[in-house]
Design an enzyme around this catalytic site. Structure first.
Site, PDB file in Angstrom:
ATOM      1  N   TYR A   1       0.846  -1.205   0.000  1.00 17.97           N
ATOM      2  CA  TYR A   1       0.000   0.000   0.000  1.00 17.97           C
ATOM      3  C   TYR A   1       0.878   1.251   0.000  1.00 17.97           C
ATOM      4  O   TYR A   1       0.684   2.163  -0.805  1.00 17.97           O
ATOM      5  CB  TYR A   1      -0.922  -0.014   1.230  1.00 17.97           C
ATOM      6  CG  TYR A   1      -1.713   1.260   1.410  1.00 17.97           C
ATOM      7  CD1 TYR A   1      -2.971   1.401   0.847  1.00 17.97           C
ATOM      8  CD2 TYR A   1      -1.179   2.330   2.130  1.00 17.97           C
ATOM      9  CE1 TYR A   1      -3.691   2.576   0.991  1.00 17.97           C
ATOM     10  CE2 TYR A   1      -1.880   3.509   2.273  1.00 17.97           C
ATOM     11  CZ  TYR A   1      -3.136   3.631   1.712  1.00 17.97           C
ATOM     12  OH  TYR A   1      -3.829   4.798   1.866  1.00 17.97           O
ATOM     13  N   ASP A   2       1.860   1.266   0.915  1.00 20.82           N
ATOM     14  CA  ASP A   2       2.747   2.429   1.011  1.00 20.82           C
ATOM     15  C   ASP A   2       3.461   2.685  -0.308  1.00 20.82           C
ATOM     16  O   ASP A   2       3.610   3.831  -0.741  1.00 20.82           O
ATOM     17  CB  ASP A   2       3.782   2.221   2.130  1.00 20.82           C
ATOM     18  CG  ASP A   2       3.120   2.248   3.504  1.00 20.82           C
ATOM     19  OD1 ASP A   2       1.989   2.771   3.607  1.00 20.82           O
ATOM     20  OD2 ASP A   2       3.733   1.741   4.467  1.00 20.82           O
TER      21      ASP A   2
ATOM     22  N   LYS B   1     -26.251   2.141  18.559  1.00 19.41           N
ATOM     23  CA  LYS B   1     -26.089   3.594  18.593  1.00 19.41           C
ATOM     24  C   LYS B   1     -24.692   3.918  19.093  1.00 19.41           C
ATOM     25  O   LYS B   1     -24.385   3.741  20.267  1.00 19.41           O
ATOM     26  CB  LYS B   1     -27.141   4.227  19.494  1.00 19.41           C
ATOM     27  CG  LYS B   1     -27.088   5.739  19.467  1.00 19.41           C
ATOM     28  CD  LYS B   1     -28.244   6.350  20.216  1.00 19.41           C
ATOM     29  CE  LYS B   1     -28.273   7.857  20.052  1.00 19.41           C
ATOM     30  NZ  LYS B   1     -27.031   8.508  20.475  1.00 19.41           N
TER      31      LYS B   1
ATOM     32  N   LYS C   1     -31.818   3.060  25.211  1.00 17.81           N
ATOM     33  CA  LYS C   1     -30.523   3.341  25.821  1.00 17.81           C
ATOM     34  C   LYS C   1     -30.150   2.276  26.857  1.00 17.81           C
ATOM     35  O   LYS C   1     -31.019   1.768  27.572  1.00 17.81           O
ATOM     36  CB  LYS C   1     -30.554   4.712  26.516  1.00 17.81           C
ATOM     37  CG  LYS C   1     -30.693   5.890  25.559  1.00 17.81           C
ATOM     38  CD  LYS C   1     -29.545   5.989  24.630  1.00 17.81           C
ATOM     39  CE  LYS C   1     -28.702   7.214  24.618  1.00 17.81           C
ATOM     40  NZ  LYS C   1     -28.947   8.382  25.316  1.00 17.81           N
TER      41      LYS C   1
ATOM     42  N   CYS D   1       2.550  -6.055  50.442  1.00 14.88           N
ATOM     43  CA  CYS D   1       2.873  -6.564  51.784  1.00 14.88           C
ATOM     44  C   CYS D   1       4.155  -7.377  51.666  1.00 14.88           C
ATOM     45  O   CYS D   1       4.311  -8.159  50.731  1.00 14.88           O
ATOM     46  CB  CYS D   1       1.705  -7.456  52.248  1.00 14.88           C
ATOM     47  SG  CYS D   1       2.111  -8.424  53.700  1.00 14.88           S
TER      48      CYS D   1
END
Ligand code: I6G
Length: 415
Positions: free
Chosen positions: A17-18, A96, A295, A410
């Site tokens: 891709y690069d 949502k 919600k 401890c």
């Protein structure tokens, strides 16, 4: 870009891709007239602005009514049935996302403007910033794209993107974002698009606004499939469900898997699927009558720190725990929340008597997220675990903190 950012199914390696992108950049440098506005090289590059311009939405960007219980969801379904005079209604259901609403305007398939919702009538022109979001197509592909197509959706940050952003902010001594939504909003509202471009923003489309010079299908779910066909990013589990019971089952499913999703959702949305029925129902003031957001119970709530205790774990680690005024959050009453360790207490500066935001997500132990600043209020002294607990509260042995550790342990009497 489409395969990678929209379909999440790249066909080539990042290195390939690069190399392709570099080849394109070289070509455009050698032959400037070949550089089109929708070229992948043109996502970033606009100059910073002093302020955002205003955009008036030709069709108001509405918000959604909420249902906070099954009863309220059933009420919604009854109202819809009564108004339409029909026995069972089909709803398009989808999660949502907790982000911010944005409008994309395509003219002849080319992205010409992007705006925030603002107050619903007027938003801010964030075109140059939205152009940097890799999953937003600069040009739509395929046949039948309307002359003017306004697409609406939610811009958001994934959990991974949010944590990475905060990691970088922390490393640079900057203030941390309190949640992915605020981070997304802050990222989109940068006056310099180059900064937005470095933020891993993403977008899912959830509907259309103005459409002229073209025809769309007759149901919401088909419209969403059509948008995906034009290469817009649409959630891949939009389902058509039947009546209240179908809605409730979809909600239950997402309630269960919500913490496994790569992004934050705050509920699920149900829309009457048939667009002619949506028109018949219309809207009241700011929200459509044909849609509702069911919600989830809030995962964050404010409460007061009554004290700070210490719990000793199996490995001897002393974990500071805030004792809280009981608060109903994430569906249960919470009275304790972890403060993790001294570094976290210092970073958040949590003290007895403070009002704090507590978060409870899924089965994770509730945690104190941050202190709510209160002006003019005298606070107690800063908390220090080594000062309050020089010895283990269980066995009385000395405690110690290794130089490279945030945890106090401890010693078990061994030194
Ligand atoms: O804010 C929203 C989030 C998701 C929406 C929405 C949505 O559908 C999945 N749909 C509408 C119609 C509106 N706001 C107004």
């Amino acid at each position: 870009n489409y395969r990678y950012y929209v379909l999440d199914a790249p066909l080539i390696s990042d290195a390939e891709y690069d190399a392709l992108l570099r080849e394109l950049q070289d070509l455009e440098e050698t032959y400037p007239p070949l550089t089109t506005p929708d070229s992948p090289t043109q996502r970033v590059g606009a100059e910073p602005v002093k302020a955002f311009g205003e955009v008036r939405h030709e069709l108001r960007m509405l918000s959604l009514d909420n249902a906070f219980s099954d009863d309220e969801l059933a009420d919604f379904d009854r109202r819809v049935q009564a108004a339409l005079g029909s026995a069972q209604v089909d709803y398009a259901a989808e999660p949502k996302l907790d982000g911010l609403a944005v409008s994309l305007l395509y003219e002849s398939g080319v992205l010409v403007r992007a705006a925030t919702r603002g107050d619903g009538s007027t938003g801010e022109d964030v075109t140059q910033n939205v152009r940097t979001i890799a999953s937003v197509p600069l040009k739509l592909e395929g046949s039948g794209v309307p002359d003017i197509l306004e697409v609406r959706g939610e811009v958001y940050l994934s959990h991974a993107g949010f944590h990475e952003l905060n990691r970088q902010a922390g490393a640079q001594g900057q203030k941390l974002f309190v949640n992915p939504r605020n981070a997304a909003a802050g990222s989109l509202r940068q006056l310099d698009p180059a900064i937005t471009a470095r933020r891993p923003l993403d977008m899912y489309c959830y509907g259309v606004g103005k459409v002229t010079g073209g025809k769309l299908p007759v149901t919401h779910s088909e419209v969403m499939a059509q948008l995906a066909g034009w290469r817009l990013r649409v959630y891949d589990d939009i389902r058509v469900v039947q009546g209240y019971s179908g809605c409730r089952a979809y909600y239950r499913h997402y309630e269960k898997i919500r913490d496994d999703l790569p992004f934050e959702i705050d509920g699920v949305v149900f829309k009457v699927d048939r667009l002619d029925l949506q028109d018949e129902l219309g809207h009241v003031s700011r929200a459509p009558r044909w849609a509702i957001a069911r919600k989830f119970p809030a995962q964050e709530c404010a409460t007061r720190v009554l004290g700070i205790d210490v719990q000793v774990g199996r490995t001897g680690a002393l974990t500071p725990v805030a004792r809280l005024e009981p608060v109903f959050v994430g569906g249960v009453t919470v009275t304790n929340a972890t403060l993790h360790n001294q570094d976290e207490i210092d970073r958040k500066d949590v003290r007895m008597g403070d009002t704090v935001i507590v978060r409870r997500a899924g089965d994770v132990i509730p945690e104190v997220v941050r202190v709510v600043p209160k002006k003019g209020r005298r606070r107690g002294p800063a908390y220090n675990i080594l000062a309050t607990h020089p010895v283990c509260p269980v066995c009385g042995s000395r405690v110690h903190q290794a130089a490279d550790e945030a945890v106090v342990r401890c010693s078990g009497g061994l030194f």
